[in-house]
Design an enzyme around this catalytic site. Sequence first.
Site, PDB file in Angstrom:
ATOM      1  N   GLY A   1      -0.177   4.145  -5.331  1.00  0.00           N
ATOM      2  CA  GLY A   1      -0.104   2.839  -5.968  1.00  0.00           C
ATOM      3  C   GLY A   1       0.919   2.769  -7.087  1.00  0.00           C
ATOM      4  O   GLY A   1       1.113   1.728  -7.684  1.00  0.00           O
TER       5      GLY A   1
ATOM      6  N   ALA B   1      -3.584   3.665  -0.987  1.00  0.00           N
ATOM      7  CA  ALA B   1      -4.247   3.565   0.314  1.00  0.00           C
ATOM      8  C   ALA B   1      -5.734   3.889   0.204  1.00  0.00           C
ATOM      9  O   ALA B   1      -6.567   3.229   0.828  1.00  0.00           O
ATOM     10  CB  ALA B   1      -3.573   4.503   1.320  1.00  0.00           C
TER      11      ALA B   1
ATOM     12  N   VAL C   1       0.855  -1.186   0.000  1.00  0.00           N
ATOM     13  CA  VAL C   1       0.000   0.000   0.000  1.00  0.00           C
ATOM     14  C   VAL C   1       0.890   1.235   0.000  1.00  0.00           C
ATOM     15  O   VAL C   1       1.818   1.343   0.800  1.00  0.00           O
ATOM     16  CB  VAL C   1      -0.916   0.026   1.252  1.00  0.00           C
ATOM     17  CG1 VAL C   1      -1.799   1.265   1.255  1.00  0.00           C
ATOM     18  CG2 VAL C   1      -1.761  -1.242   1.333  1.00  0.00           C
ATOM     19  N   CYS C   2       0.608   2.157  -0.925  1.00  0.00           N
ATOM     20  CA  CYS C   2       1.330   3.432  -0.924  1.00  0.00           C
ATOM     21  C   CYS C   2       0.328   4.550  -1.180  1.00  0.00           C
ATOM     22  O   CYS C   2      -0.872   4.309  -1.252  1.00  0.00           O
ATOM     23  CB  CYS C   2       2.480   3.424  -1.923  1.00  0.00           C
ATOM     24  SG  CYS C   2       1.986   3.484  -3.647  1.00  0.00           S
ATOM     25  N   SER C   3       0.823   5.749  -1.342  1.00  0.00           N
ATOM     26  CA  SER C   3      -0.113   6.864  -1.470  1.00  0.00           C
ATOM     27  C   SER C   3      -0.873   6.853  -2.786  1.00  0.00           C
ATOM     28  O   SER C   3      -2.051   7.157  -2.820  1.00  0.00           O
ATOM     29  CB  SER C   3       0.599   8.202  -1.254  1.00  0.00           C
ATOM     30  OG  SER C   3       1.668   8.331  -2.139  1.00  0.00           O
TER      31      SER C   3
END
Length: 102
Positions: free
Chosen positions: A13, A41, A9-11
């Site tokens: 993707g 996220a 999960v990142c800010s």
Amino acid sequence: MAEKTIMLVCSAGMSTSLLVTKMQKAAEEKGLDFDIFATAASDANGPIEERHPDILMLGPQVKYLEQDFQERVDVPVVSINMQDYGMMNGEKVLEQAIETIG
């Protein structure tokens, strides 16, 4: 069906897509059949429900969401080591996932 499913999960993707590729390569080299994917996220709920990951791994930029995810899912939620993330060290991040989920 894959042995384990790892969700990054990142800010947005996007930044984790290269890391996913490197993790998949490391898994293949170890003979592991893992489903590894990344998502933003803000879009995480759908993939959690659809793909039932064995672990959620958070990029450093969304580490602040760790407790929120821990309260919503009953799988391990860990933050990816910042140095491994920055170096896009797929093998190290894969090892972190394997150590966490066993």
